[in-house]
Write an enzyme that holds these catalytic residues in place. Structure first.
Site, mmCIF file in Angstrom:
data_model
loop_
_atom_site.group_PDB
_atom_site.id
_atom_site.type_symbol
_atom_site.label_atom_id
_atom_site.label_comp_id
_atom_site.label_asym_id
_atom_site.label_seq_id
_atom_site.Cartn_x
_atom_site.Cartn_y
_atom_site.Cartn_z
ATOM 1 N N ASP A 48 0.714 -1.190 -0.052
ATOM 2 C CA ASP A 48 0.483 0.172 -0.069
ATOM 3 C C ASP A 48 0.891 1.109 -0.172
ATOM 4 O O ASP A 48 1.541 1.433 0.926
ATOM 5 C CB ASP A 48 -1.342 -0.100 1.328
ATOM 6 N N THR A 84 -7.342 3.284 -1.977
ATOM 7 C CA THR A 84 -7.105 1.935 -1.578
ATOM 8 C C THR A 84 -8.240 1.358 -1.883
ATOM 9 O O THR A 84 -7.938 0.559 -2.426
ATOM 10 C CB THR A 84 -6.506 1.729 -0.192
ATOM 11 N N ASP A 205 1.990 3.115 3.727
ATOM 12 C CA ASP A 205 1.879 4.306 3.861
ATOM 13 C C ASP A 205 1.328 4.596 4.874
ATOM 14 O O ASP A 205 1.153 6.341 4.366
ATOM 15 C CB ASP A 205 -0.298 3.774 3.103
ATOM 16 N N HIS A 209 2.405 8.555 4.746
ATOM 17 C CA HIS A 209 1.244 9.403 4.786
ATOM 18 C C HIS A 209 1.608 10.210 6.706
ATOM 19 O O HIS A 209 1.653 12.046 6.449
ATOM 20 C CB HIS A 209 -0.069 8.795 5.923
ATOM 21 N N ASP A 253 -1.470 0.010 -4.692
ATOM 22 C CA ASP A 253 -2.280 0.652 -5.053
ATOM 23 C C ASP A 253 -2.312 2.534 -5.532
ATOM 24 O O ASP A 253 -3.600 2.794 -6.571
ATOM 25 C CB ASP A 253 -3.640 0.686 -3.821
ATOM 26 N N HIS A 254 -1.169 3.102 -5.444
ATOM 27 C CA HIS A 254 -1.058 4.479 -5.368
ATOM 28 C C HIS A 254 -0.089 4.994 -5.060
ATOM 29 O O HIS A 254 0.833 3.919 -4.435
ATOM 30 C CB HIS A 254 -2.340 5.185 -4.654
ATOM 31 N N HIS A 359 -2.771 11.189 -0.694
ATOM 32 C CA HIS A 359 -3.144 10.505 -2.268
ATOM 33 C C HIS A 359 -4.717 10.241 -2.010
ATOM 34 O O HIS A 359 -5.456 10.493 -1.405
ATOM 35 C CB HIS A 359 -2.823 9.183 -2.276
HETATM 36 P P1 AMP Z 1 -5.427 4.953 1.977
HETATM 37 O O1 AMP Z 1 -4.867 5.397 3.011
HETATM 38 O O2 AMP Z 1 -6.751 4.682 1.111
HETATM 39 O O3 AMP Z 1 -4.015 4.376 1.557
HETATM 40 O O4 AMP Z 1 -6.114 3.368 3.185
HETATM 41 C C1 AMP Z 1 -4.907 2.827 3.522
HETATM 42 C C2 AMP Z 1 -6.126 2.414 5.016
HETATM 43 O O5 AMP Z 1 -6.819 1.357 4.452
HETATM 44 C C3 AMP Z 1 -5.238 1.111 6.099
HETATM 45 O O6 AMP Z 1 -3.930 1.954 6.609
HETATM 46 C C4 AMP Z 1 -5.506 0.192 7.087
HETATM 47 O O7 AMP Z 1 -5.920 0.965 7.038
HETATM 48 C C5 AMP Z 1 -7.363 0.506 5.597
HETATM 49 N N1 AMP Z 1 -7.328 -0.871 5.063
HETATM 50 C C6 AMP Z 1 -6.570 -2.053 4.095
HETATM 51 N N2 AMP Z 1 -7.202 -3.240 4.008
HETATM 52 C C7 AMP Z 1 -7.956 -3.251 4.391
HETATM 53 C C8 AMP Z 1 -9.115 -4.439 4.815
HETATM 54 N N3 AMP Z 1 -8.942 -5.316 4.028
HETATM 55 N N4 AMP Z 1 -9.601 -4.160 5.796
HETATM 56 C C9 AMP Z 1 -9.869 -2.841 6.103
HETATM 57 N N5 AMP Z 1 -9.217 -1.997 6.136
HETATM 58 C C10 AMP Z 1 -8.115 -1.159 5.787
HETATM 59 ZN ZN ZN Z 2 -3.555 2.639 -0.204
HETATM 60 ZN ZN ZN Z 3 -3.493 6.203 2.320
#
Ligand code: AMP
Ligand code: ZN
Ligand code: ZN
Length: 428
Positions: A48, A84, A205, A209, A253-254, A359
């Site tokens: 991630d 994500t 990730d 952040h 993912d990004h 992101h």
């Molecule tokens: P983002 O900021 O969009 O990159 O989201 C990352 C966060 O998504 C991670 O730190 C996790 O807390 C959450 N995450 C990732 N995979 C899962 C999952 N399968 N179920 C629930 N939360 C998740």
């Molecule tokens: Zn992500």
């Molecule tokens: Zn993130």
């Protein structure tokens, strides 16, 4: 027909497939792909937030070796929004967020009047949120067991199917334990052994952040953590004699852009937050005001800040490929690269929160570019390719697993940059 003749014809058919400008994907059960006696094994790994250029920092020797040995894309272009859940689900369906319905990490569904969010365990495990057919459903239906550990959607029953092996997401499970669980599943005897598995690591990730995407000891530490997890996986495969036959597809993912407390858009400077119904905040706003408030909120925000583009759902520029789903909010705001969207109270509570990275921005920005490394018997060797959109990878994975792809938005011609047509299995 003699075995030799069959083999020659199958070889010719494959050659034609590989050379055609619009090749057709192999039919399910076709003998030419993934057809050794025990079936293919594909491990899809997500790191991630691993921006494409983090590989150049010298902190990830295992990943660098895999990239040199296999296929390495300049960058993997995510889908909009570069978040994500939308992107993980795009990777496994070949559909963009506006097609599969995970249009954000935080979603309002007007049909059921329910909210989706990553920490909402019930929502994350509810199949109705997930449109399209994830690859593990296609595989299970074909008798290939799957183990999509922690992949978004893997906890839900989708189209009546659950993966044979899955676990509720547990962010506290160590990277080593995740790898060891995958290796344990691979030790199962062939009828139970999964042919499609996934791994997920959030360390990069998290660090990016908090500390931003520029080089720092903390981000380097997280890069080291995921690289050591990859090394443990590769060594574990080698020890089990599986290294040569397992296909590894490592993606993110990004990417990530630097943010700053100097670049924060305070929404309450322009609108009354109570009437705006903010479902998603940063850096893509999702607003669901009531019908009476809709025009007022739109007019107050459109053009209000020079680093915030606010549009009605019908006016989202085509290049975002973000149209047509009822879960897309009636008012969408997109911050410019490096800008954050917040409120005065949140900034007062945590000014440091805006001094790091985020992101979600325009998916075509270089800073949102993700990682793509593919190594194994099904992938081309020592091959560099240019940027490629993430929704094409679903077709590549279907070829590796010998599956008939479900309808998707990927272009089958793109996957031949990645996948090696295999020697036909003549059954001898
Ligand atoms: P983002 O900021 O969009 O990159 O989201 C990352 C966060 O998504 C991670 O730190 C996790 O807390 C959450 N995450 C990732 N995979 C899962 C999952 N399968 N179920 C629930 N939360 C998740
Ligand atoms: Zn992500
Ligand atoms: Zn993130």
């Amino acid at each position: 027909m003699s075995k030799l003749m069959r083999s020659v014809l199958a070889g010719l058919a494959l050659f034609a497939l590989a050379c055609s400008s619009t090749p057709t994907l192999p039919q399910s059960g076709s003998p030419e792909v993934g057809a050794d006696a025990e079936g293919p094994i594909l491990i899809l790994v997500s790191l991630d937030g691993f921006r494409w250029d983090f590989l150049e920092r010298g902190e990830t020797p295992t990943l660098a070796r895999l990239a040199a040995e296999g296929v390495h894309a300049r960058r993997l272009i995510p889908s909009f929004p570069s978040k994500t859940f939308p992107n993980h689900y795009t990777l496994v369906t070949g559909l963009r967020p506006a097609e599969h319905g995970l249009v954000a990490n935080n979603i309002w569904d007007p049909a059921t009047e329910k909210l989706f969010g990553l920490s909402n365990r019930v929502a994350v495990g509810t199949g109705a949120w997930y449109g399209g057919e994830p690859i593990w459903v296609t595989a299970e239906r074909r008798g290939i067991r799957t183990a999509p550990l922690f992949w978004p959607g893997s906890e839900a029953e989708i189209l009546g199917v659950r993966p044979s092996y899955h676990q509720p997401y547990d962010g506290d499970m160590t990277p080593e334990a995740r790898v060891d669980l995958i290796l344990k599943w691979l030790e199962l005897p062939p009828p139970e052994r999964p042919g499609f598995l996934t791994l997920y690591f959030e360390d990069v990730d998290d660090a990016a952040h908090t500390f931003g995407p520029e080089p720092s000891a903390e981000l380097a530490g997280a890069l080291g953590v995921v690289d050591r997890a990859m090394a443990r996986l590769v060594e574990g495969l080698e020890r089990r004699g599986l290294d040569d036959r397992v296909d590894l597809l490592v993606v993110s993912d990004h990417g990530m852009a630097s943010t700053s407390p100097e670049r924060v858009i305070l929404l309450d400077d322009y609108i009354d937050l109570e009437t705006a119904n903010v479902v998603d905040w940063n850096p893509v706003l999702g607003l669901w005001p009531s019908k009476e408030n809709l025009d007022r909120v739109y007019e107050a925000l459109a053009g209000a800040h020079s680093h915030l583009t606010v549009v009605r759902r019908e006016e989202i520029p085509d290049r975002f490929e973000f149209a047509g789903h009822e879960r897309i909010p009636p008012i969408v705001g997109i911050a410019d690269e490096g800008w954050s969207i917040s409120s005065s109270s949140d900034v007062a509570r945590c000014p440091r929160c805006f001094d790091g990275g985020t992101h979600g921005y325009d998916h075509r920005l270089e800073s949102m570019g993700a990682l793509l490394v593919a190594r194994g018997p099904s992938f081309r060797r020592a091959t560099k390719i240019g940027p490629i959109e993430n929704f094409h990878l679903y077709n590549a994975m279907c070829i590796v697993l010998g599956l008939d792809p479900a309808p998707n938005s990927g272009d089958p011609a793109r996957v031949w940059d990645l996948v090696t047509p295999r020697e036909p299995n003549t059954g001898s």
